[in-house]
Write a protein that holds these residues in place. Structure first.
Motif, short mmCIF file in Angstrom:
data_model
loop_
_atom_site.label_atom_id
_atom_site.label_comp_id
_atom_site.label_asym_id
_atom_site.label_seq_id
_atom_site.Cartn_x
_atom_site.Cartn_y
_atom_site.Cartn_z
N ARG A 18 -9.44 4.43 -1.12
CA ARG A 18 -8.62 5.40 -0.40
C ARG A 18 -7.19 5.39 -0.91
O ARG A 18 -6.56 6.44 -1.07
N VAL A 19 -6.65 4.19 -1.16
CA VAL A 19 -5.28 4.09 -1.69
C VAL A 19 -5.20 4.76 -3.06
O VAL A 19 -4.25 5.51 -3.34
N ILE B 132 -7.09 -6.10 0.97
CA ILE B 132 -7.81 -5.01 1.62
C ILE B 132 -9.19 -4.86 1.00
O ILE B 132 -9.47 -5.38 -0.09
N SER B 133 -10.06 -4.13 1.67
CA SER B 133 -11.45 -3.99 1.24
C SER B 133 -11.59 -3.01 0.08
O SER B 133 -10.65 -2.27 -0.26
N GLU C 208 -15.98 11.29 2.33
CA GLU C 208 -14.52 11.34 2.44
C GLU C 208 -13.90 12.05 1.23
O GLU C 208 -12.95 12.82 1.37
N LEU D 165 -2.08 -0.29 7.34
CA LEU D 165 -2.09 -1.19 6.18
C LEU D 165 -0.85 -1.00 5.30
O LEU D 165 -0.76 -1.60 4.23
N GLY E 180 -6.35 7.12 6.75
CA GLY E 180 -6.51 6.00 7.66
C GLY E 180 -5.90 4.71 7.15
O GLY E 180 -6.45 3.62 7.36
N LEU E 181 -4.74 4.82 6.49
CA LEU E 181 -4.12 3.65 5.87
C LEU E 181 -2.80 3.24 6.53
O LEU E 181 -2.16 2.29 6.08
N ILE F 188 0.84 -1.20 0.00
CA ILE F 188 0.00 0.00 0.00
C ILE F 188 0.87 1.25 0.00
O ILE F 188 0.64 2.20 -0.76
N ARG G 21 0.77 -3.98 3.61
CA ARG G 21 -0.11 -5.01 3.06
C ARG G 21 -0.20 -4.90 1.54
O ARG G 21 0.09 -3.87 0.95
N GLN H 121 -11.05 0.55 1.21
CA GLN H 121 -9.63 0.82 1.43
C GLN H 121 -8.88 0.96 0.11
O GLN H 121 -7.99 1.81 -0.02
N LYS H 122 -9.24 0.16 -0.88
CA LYS H 122 -8.62 0.28 -2.19
C LYS H 122 -8.89 1.66 -2.78
O LYS H 122 -8.00 2.28 -3.40
#
Length: 268
Positions: free
Chosen positions: A147-148, A140-141, A181, A132, A128-129, A97, A135, A144-145
């Motif tokens: 956000r990345v 990841i969810s 977000e 992670l 908020g990563l 990540i 990882r 989360q993907k």
């Protein structure tokens, strides 16, 4: 943000043809390209990013000419200064990540400078990563993907953020959270956004102006208040055959775009 464009692109196959012919000018800092699948929204977005070369036309963002067929100008994708978030996020599965987010900042064979490393850390904290960081994107969810992908697109401090159906892969409860977000990030970074969607909720949550697409043309351009209040059910019913498409490319039509690696680079 001031954006002006006129884009013409013809796509052909043995059984079908598609013509994109659209023009727009706006100074709003949040533009939504709205309409059914197959209407030309993502083709427009890829043209803005430099991933697809129009047959004719021009593209100008904040006074900078990125493409002009008459003058022979075609700024390479990596030099346009635009962040791009793909519909499937296009994360590198072999990178962590942290390395995904820092990809655009890394120098060949030398890695990140201390300043760039700090920027990556700041972005991970913001989204908020941090926990992670090491990882793989495989574990990841969906939220989360996303956000990345957004953090990666922002890492190089682009002049605008381009988003292709950013919420389509998420379930409904998560979509609302991610809309909030994304709006927060746009305000925090003071960055204009250009977003593709076929969901009026996205339009109302994130747009200031809206361009409505149908059959490769912009049939309406106005404020969110004006456009969102209209009945667009006929727009989608009239193009039901296109709604089955997995992306914006009209069915069975070939399109010459940049290489897959170039598309990855555009995201950063």
């Amino acid at each position: 943000m001031r954006i002006r464009f006129h884009i013409e692109k013809r796509l052909h196959s043995q059984s079908n043809n598609f013509a994109l012919n659209c023009s727009l000018e706006t100074e709003d800092d949040s533009l939504v390209l709205f309409g059914p699948s197959g209407s030309g929204k993502t083709l427009t977005l890829t043209a803005l990013a430099g991933l697809m070369r129009p047959d004719t036309g021009y593209i100008e963002i904040n006074g900078r000419v990125l493409f002009d067929s008459n003058k022979g100008i075609d700024v390479p994708t990596r030099h346009r200064g635009l962040g791009y978030v793909f519909q499937d996020y296009a994360l590198f599965p072999h990178l962590s990540i942290r390395d995904n987010i820092g990809f655009a900042l890394a120098r060949p064979f030398r890695g990140l400078t201390s300043q760039d490393a700090n920027r990556v850390d700041d972005l991970m904290n913001l989204f908020g990563l941090s926990e992670l960081a090491q990882r793989s994107p495989r574990v990841i969810s969906g939220g989360q993907k996303q956000r990345v992908a957004v953090a990666r697109a922002l890492a190089s401090q682009p002049s605008a953020l381009l988003l292709d159906e950013p919420f389509s892969a998420l379930d409904q409860p998560l979509r609302q959270k991610m809309r909030t977000e994304l709006a927060k990030a746009a305000r925090l970074f003071d960055i204009p956004i250009i977003m593709v969607t076929h969901d009026l909720v996205d339009v109302e949550a994130l747009g200031k102006s809206v361009a409505v697409y149908r059959h490769g043309r912009i049939v309406r351009h106005g404020s969110v208040g004006d456009v969102a209040g209209e009945d667009w059910s006929g727009l989608f019913g009239a193009t039901a055959h296109s709604e089955r498409a997995e992306n914006e490319r009209p069915h069975n039509l070939s399109l010459t775009t940049k290489s897959h690696s170039e598309m990855h680079r555009a995201a950063v």
